[in-house]
Enzyme design. Sequence first.
Site, PDB file in Angstrom:
ATOM      1  N   SER A 113      21.097  17.467  26.099  1.00 60.80           N
ATOM      2  CA  SER A 113      22.299  17.946  26.286  1.00 60.80           C
ATOM      3  C   SER A 113      23.231  17.492  27.046  1.00 60.80           C
ATOM      4  CB  SER A 113      22.678  19.603  26.987  1.00 60.80           C
ATOM      5  OG  SER A 113      23.635  19.006  26.038  1.00 60.80           O
ATOM      6  N   HIS A 114      24.204  17.149  27.618  1.00 63.35           N
ATOM      7  CA  HIS A 114      25.063  16.440  28.977  1.00 63.35           C
ATOM      8  C   HIS A 114      24.465  15.875  29.991  1.00 63.35           C
ATOM      9  CE1 HIS A 114      24.562  20.564  30.341  1.00 63.35           C
ATOM     10  NE2 HIS A 114      24.701  19.943  31.437  1.00 63.35           N
ATOM     11  N   ASP A 277      29.435  16.268  23.139  1.00 61.99           N
ATOM     12  CA  ASP A 277      28.235  15.940  24.368  1.00 61.99           C
ATOM     13  C   ASP A 277      26.849  14.948  22.974  1.00 61.99           C
ATOM     14  OD1 ASP A 277      27.127  18.157  22.879  1.00 61.99           O
ATOM     15  OD2 ASP A 277      25.548  18.831  24.747  1.00 61.99           O
ATOM     16  N   ASP A 279      23.722  15.420  22.588  1.00 58.35           N
ATOM     17  CA  ASP A 279      23.094  16.790  21.253  1.00 58.35           C
ATOM     18  C   ASP A 279      24.059  17.439  20.346  1.00 58.35           C
ATOM     19  OD1 ASP A 279      23.486  18.791  23.254  1.00 58.35           O
ATOM     20  OD2 ASP A 279      21.829  19.808  22.790  1.00 58.35           O
ATOM     21  N   ASP A 281      26.768  20.234  20.583  1.00 57.40           N
ATOM     22  CA  ASP A 281      26.814  21.127  20.703  1.00 57.40           C
ATOM     23  C   ASP A 281      28.095  21.302  21.434  1.00 57.40           C
ATOM     24  OD1 ASP A 281      25.290  21.040  22.800  1.00 57.40           O
ATOM     25  OD2 ASP A 281      24.202  22.764  22.701  1.00 57.40           O
ATOM     26  N   ARG A 282      27.945  20.828  21.985  1.00 65.39           N
ATOM     27  CA  ARG A 282      29.495  20.985  23.195  1.00 65.39           C
ATOM     28  C   ARG A 282      31.285  20.880  21.800  1.00 65.39           C
ATOM     29  NH1 ARG A 282      28.696  21.775  29.132  1.00 65.39           N
ATOM     30  NH2 ARG A 282      26.207  22.651  29.244  1.00 65.39           N
ATOM     31  N   LYS A 376      25.486  26.785  19.229  1.00 64.30           N
ATOM     32  CA  LYS A 376      26.891  25.727  19.507  1.00 64.30           C
ATOM     33  C   LYS A 376      26.847  24.664  19.187  1.00 64.30           C
ATOM     34  CE  LYS A 376      26.124  23.900  24.279  1.00 64.30           C
ATOM     35  NZ  LYS A 376      24.767  25.337  24.757  1.00 64.30           N
TER      36      LYS A 376
HETATM   37  C1  VG1 Z   1      25.171  24.953  31.293  1.00 62.57           C
HETATM   38  C2  VG1 Z   1      26.003  25.933  30.473  1.00 62.57           C
HETATM   39  C3  VG1 Z   1      25.667  26.732  29.748  1.00 62.57           C
HETATM   40  C4  VG1 Z   1      25.633  26.075  28.933  1.00 62.57           C
HETATM   41  C5  VG1 Z   1      24.180  25.544  28.873  1.00 62.57           C
HETATM   42  C6  VG1 Z   1      23.355  24.631  27.891  1.00 62.57           C
HETATM   43  O1  VG1 Z   1      23.574  26.036  31.764  1.00 62.57           O
HETATM   44  O2  VG1 Z   1      27.429  26.128  31.340  1.00 62.57           O
HETATM   45  O3  VG1 Z   1      26.574  27.856  28.952  1.00 62.57           O
HETATM   46  O4  VG1 Z   1      24.834  27.720  27.729  1.00 62.57           O
HETATM   47  O5  VG1 Z   1      24.318  24.272  30.104  1.00 62.57           O
HETATM   48  O6  VG1 Z   1      24.212  24.036  27.347  1.00 62.57           O
HETATM   49  P1  VG1 Z   1      23.752  26.486  33.461  1.00 62.57           P
HETATM   50  O7  VG1 Z   1      23.026  27.424  33.491  1.00 62.57           O
HETATM   51  O8  VG1 Z   1      23.841  24.458  34.322  1.00 62.57           O
HETATM   52  O9  VG1 Z   1      25.570  27.106  33.823  1.00 62.57           O
HETATM   53  V1  VG1 Z   1      23.527  22.113  26.292  1.00 62.57           V
HETATM   54  O10 VG1 Z   1      25.144  21.580  25.351  1.00 62.57           O
HETATM   55  O11 VG1 Z   1      22.992  21.619  27.942  1.00 62.57           O
HETATM   56  O12 VG1 Z   1      22.606  23.152  25.486  1.00 62.57           O
HETATM   57 CO    CO Z   2      24.310  20.186  24.605  1.00 61.48          CO
END
Ligand code: VG1
Ligand code: CO
Length: 543
Positions: A113-114, A277, A279, A281-282, A376
């Site tokens: 992801s990010h 981001d 992947d 989804d953000r 998302k």
């Molecule tokens: C983070 C965010 C959460 C989100 C998750 C996955 O988790 O706070 O809101 O759902 O990333 O997003 P954490 O446990 O680090 O707070 V992504 O865009 O990584 O699929």
């Molecule tokens: Co993501």
Amino acid sequence: MPFLTHPTTPFDDQKPGTSGLRKKTPVFMQPRYLENYVQATFDGIGGVAGKVLIVGGDGRFFNDTAIQVILRMAAANGAARCIVGQGGILSTPAASNLIRKRGADGGLILSASHNPGGPNADFGLKFNGANGGPASEAVTSKIHARSLEIDSYKIADSADLDLSQLGESDLDGMAVEIVDPVTDYATLMEALFDFDAIRALFAGGFRVSFDAMHAVTGPYAREILERRLGAPEGSVQNGVPLPDFGGGHPDPNPIWAKDLMARMYGDDTPDFGAASDGDGDRNMIVGPNCYVSPSDSLALLADLAHLAPGYKDGIAGIARSMPTSAAADLVAKAKGVEVFVTPTGWKFFGTLLDAGRATICGEESAGTGSNHVREKDGLWAVLLWLNILAATGKSVPALMQDHWAKYGRNYYSRHDYEAIDSDAAHGLMDHLRGQLDGLAGQELAGLQVASADEFAYDDPVDGSRATAQGIRIHFADGGRVVFRLSGTGTQGATLRVYLERLETDPARFDQDVQQALAPVIAAAQEVAQIAQRSGRDAPDVIT
Ligand code: VG1
Ligand code: CO
């Protein structure tokens, strides 16, 4: 039989509760590591014999190699068919859409992801189920349990496939279908939004700037914004996905999307800025000199979604994660629809979406989406914003002002203390837990505490319970602070402090966010002893 069975060592690396596995890339590249996790996943979901799986990822380093392993293992485990995004590419929402559209049994999505990508950065893999959404807590626990006991995995002894050629081929009896990663997703977006109105908006000179951050949304944004909607070429920046995201941090927030922020603040700015981001989804939304907080964006989109054809009959309900601001609750109340407050993570929205109880969902971490998929969806949020801008003829700042005038402004910020010592982080949470019972009625830095608890959630659809989902303290003046530890970090622990205060006086809607939250920030410091315990005198990231 061309299938080989390899011995393996059990590993216990998957935290139950988080979706999939995220690790440093070199950890994932250790011999048999990926294989162990894939086999544990296949076993944990009851095997893949005869099943159809969607496979794709965000293009980060190791994406292509890992896909070849997954395909050979799916074949050896008897899967009927794997549908793979061309070049191994699929954004998370596009993968969710393909699972649903093709009636697949699930999908494997490769992404962290990010988190940054590259040989020394992060990699990840997760399983999504037949509804297109992240595996439930129950399935995640089964995968975890299986990872502790597996002693072998199956893999076909076959050559790498060419992932760049569209079409169908055979891999030891399993069909592999390479599909264009963008087309089905773009078609879905066309069905939800008024593309004619957005096209007319762009044709009228409205300028958009989308920063794909060298991550997966580049090809999607170019096809949709530039080709189908006619935004001038160059409206999408950093549109070519790179294995290391160009050395950047593909997290769409004002810190990591600095270039976009610089473009959007000043005199001659585009009318609308957005970023996504790793992947896809953000989303980050920013108007001319006007950053939109993700919690506000969720509330506004829920309020005005009916302006888009896909939501013209209104919404059934709104779901938000607990740390997300209460702005969306005010919209739900005004509309007379249900609001659900869930733990952090998209998987908790799945049952509500499947049951038709929530239509729009969102998280403070820049995740917004709806019942169109079970993830998302960054570009979805961008297109809904554009649809609303086209339908109202108003600017981003004007829409925000209207929203606050109607509902009040929920000042909101998240302070992250990244990669702090894990024991210190757990110590801080324990210290907070120990105080919860006596806090109500006390004063913290001059603010009176109304209530304090540790969030637990009972899913109203399937009755499952999730505990220890964050410590929250509500103040008598309507303010709130939430503390939780991240589940997605790959180094030490990350403490997230979520701060909020509702302002209803229109004369006070243009305060600096950190200043508006200063009393809550002081109370958070006092009750959690953040500076002493984390050894940091300021957060690493403020969003
Ligand atoms: C983070 C965010 C959460 C989100 C998750 C996955 O988790 O706070 O809101 O759902 O990333 O997003 P954490 O446990 O680090 O707070 V992504 O865009 O990584 O699929
Ligand atoms: Co993501």
